[in-house]
Every structure is written in structure tokens, then in C-alpha cells.
Design a protein around this motif. Sequence first.
Motif, PDB file in Angstrom:
ATOM      1  N   GLY A 172      33.778  27.489  36.778  1.00 29.56           N
ATOM      2  CA  GLY A 172      35.219  27.263  36.654  1.00 29.56           C
ATOM      3  C   GLY A 172      35.700  27.399  35.221  1.00 29.56           C
ATOM      4  N   ALA A 173      34.929  26.860  34.291  1.00 32.27           N
ATOM      5  CA  ALA A 173      35.297  26.962  32.878  1.00 32.27           C
ATOM      6  C   ALA A 173      35.247  28.409  32.402  1.00 32.27           C
ATOM      7  N   ALA A 174      34.249  29.155  32.853  1.00 28.62           N
ATOM      8  CA  ALA A 174      34.122  30.560  32.457  1.00 28.62           C
ATOM      9  C   ALA A 174      35.267  31.388  33.040  1.00 28.62           C
ATOM     10  N   ARG A 175      35.633  31.116  34.282  1.00 31.64           N
ATOM     11  CA  ARG A 175      36.756  31.845  34.896  1.00 31.64           C
ATOM     12  C   ARG A 175      38.062  31.548  34.168  1.00 31.64           C
ATOM     13  N   GLU A 176      38.266  30.296  33.790  1.00 33.96           N
ATOM     14  CA  GLU A 176      39.482  29.920  33.066  1.00 33.96           C
ATOM     15  C   GLU A 176      39.528  30.600  31.694  1.00 33.96           C
ATOM     16  N   ALA A 177      38.400  30.608  30.999  1.00 33.48           N
ATOM     17  CA  ALA A 177      38.340  31.265  29.687  1.00 33.48           C
ATOM     18  C   ALA A 177      38.589  32.762  29.838  1.00 33.48           C
ATOM     19  N   HIS A 178      38.091  33.359  30.909  1.00 29.74           N
ATOM     20  CA  HIS A 178      38.292  34.787  31.165  1.00 29.74           C
ATOM     21  C   HIS A 178      39.771  35.082  31.378  1.00 29.74           C
ATOM     22  N   ARG A 179      40.446  34.240  32.169  1.00 33.03           N
ATOM     23  CA  ARG A 179      41.886  34.407  32.396  1.00 33.03           C
ATOM     24  C   ARG A 179      42.671  34.248  31.095  1.00 33.03           C
ATOM     25  N   ASP A 180      42.295  33.264  30.279  1.00 31.06           N
ATOM     26  CA  ASP A 180      42.978  33.035  29.010  1.00 31.06           C
ATOM     27  C   ASP A 180      42.816  34.235  28.084  1.00 31.06           C
ATOM     28  N   LEU A 181      41.596  34.772  28.034  1.00 23.40           N
ATOM     29  CA  LEU A 181      41.366  35.946  27.190  1.00 23.40           C
ATOM     30  C   LEU A 181      42.160  37.142  27.693  1.00 23.40           C
ATOM     31  N   ASP A 182      42.257  37.290  28.995  1.00 22.21           N
ATOM     32  CA  ASP A 182      43.024  38.391  29.567  1.00 22.21           C
ATOM     33  C   ASP A 182      44.479  38.315  29.134  1.00 22.21           C
ATOM     34  N   ALA A 183      45.047  37.116  29.175  1.00 25.18           N
ATOM     35  CA  ALA A 183      46.435  36.926  28.755  1.00 25.18           C
ATOM     36  C   ALA A 183      46.592  37.178  27.256  1.00 25.18           C
ATOM     37  N   THR A 184      45.636  36.720  26.461  1.00 20.14           N
ATOM     38  CA  THR A 184      45.682  36.929  25.014  1.00 20.14           C
ATOM     39  C   THR A 184      45.595  38.410  24.674  1.00 20.14           C
TER      40      THR A 184
ATOM     41  N   ALA B 146      46.417  40.950  26.592  1.00 18.17           N
ATOM     42  CA  ALA B 146      47.660  41.596  27.006  1.00 18.17           C
ATOM     43  C   ALA B 146      48.776  41.344  25.997  1.00 18.17           C
ATOM     44  N   ALA B 147      48.847  40.128  25.476  1.00 17.13           N
ATOM     45  CA  ALA B 147      49.890  39.797  24.500  1.00 17.13           C
ATOM     46  C   ALA B 147      49.672  40.546  23.187  1.00 17.13           C
ATOM     47  N   LEU B 148      48.431  40.620  22.734  1.00 17.20           N
ATOM     48  CA  LEU B 148      48.150  41.319  21.482  1.00 17.20           C
ATOM     49  C   LEU B 148      48.332  42.824  21.610  1.00 17.20           C
ATOM     50  N   ALA B 149      47.995  43.379  22.755  1.00 22.42           N
ATOM     51  CA  ALA B 149      48.115  44.818  22.952  1.00 22.42           C
ATOM     52  C   ALA B 149      49.578  45.258  23.006  1.00 22.42           C
ATOM     53  N   GLY B 150      50.457  44.358  23.418  1.00 20.95           N
ATOM     54  CA  GLY B 150      51.856  44.716  23.554  1.00 20.95           C
ATOM     55  C   GLY B 150      52.712  44.431  22.340  1.00 20.95           C
TER      56      GLY B 150
ATOM     57  N   GLY C  88      40.271  42.916  16.058  1.00 10.00           N
ATOM     58  CA  GLY C  88      40.406  41.658  16.784  1.00 10.00           C
ATOM     59  C   GLY C  88      40.488  41.880  18.285  1.00 10.00           C
ATOM     60  N   LEU C  89      41.201  42.919  18.689  1.00 10.59           N
ATOM     61  CA  LEU C  89      41.328  43.247  20.099  1.00 10.59           C
ATOM     62  C   LEU C  89      39.973  43.645  20.686  1.00 10.59           C
ATOM     63  N   ALA C  90      39.205  44.419  19.946  1.00 15.24           N
ATOM     64  CA  ALA C  90      37.874  44.832  20.408  1.00 15.24           C
ATOM     65  C   ALA C  90      36.954  43.621  20.549  1.00 15.24           C
TER      66      ALA C  90
END
Length: 65
Positions: free
Chosen positions: A11-23, A25-29, A37-39
Amino acid sequence: MDEALTRARLGAAREAHRDLDATIAALAGAPPIDQLGLARLKKRKLSLRDEIAMLEGQLIPDIIA
């Protein structure tokens, strides 16, 4: 490792994965884009995906055919 601990780590790993995905997406845009940093974030996200797959594999019982 017992099942409850494995599920908690999953559960913690899935949450961290979702958080990184959002981060990511925000940095790429938002210019300017920090490519290094993105890499690094993408590499961390991939390692989390591998960890999630490993933990899910531990939760599946071994079936001897």
C-alpha cells in the motif's frame, strides 16, 4: 515476512508511485523543465513499480502443478 506487513508495504509503495506520477506530470507540464530531476523521478517510479510487482508476487500463493 508476514502477509499483513507485506500488504502494508504494498500500500505504501502504491501510494508513493501515485505521488511520483502526479509530481512527474506537474514537472513535465511546467517550464522550465529540469530534465535531470525528471529522469531521476522516473527512475524512482520504475523501481517502485518493480517493488510493487515483487510484493504482489509474494502475496500470491505458490501452486505446485
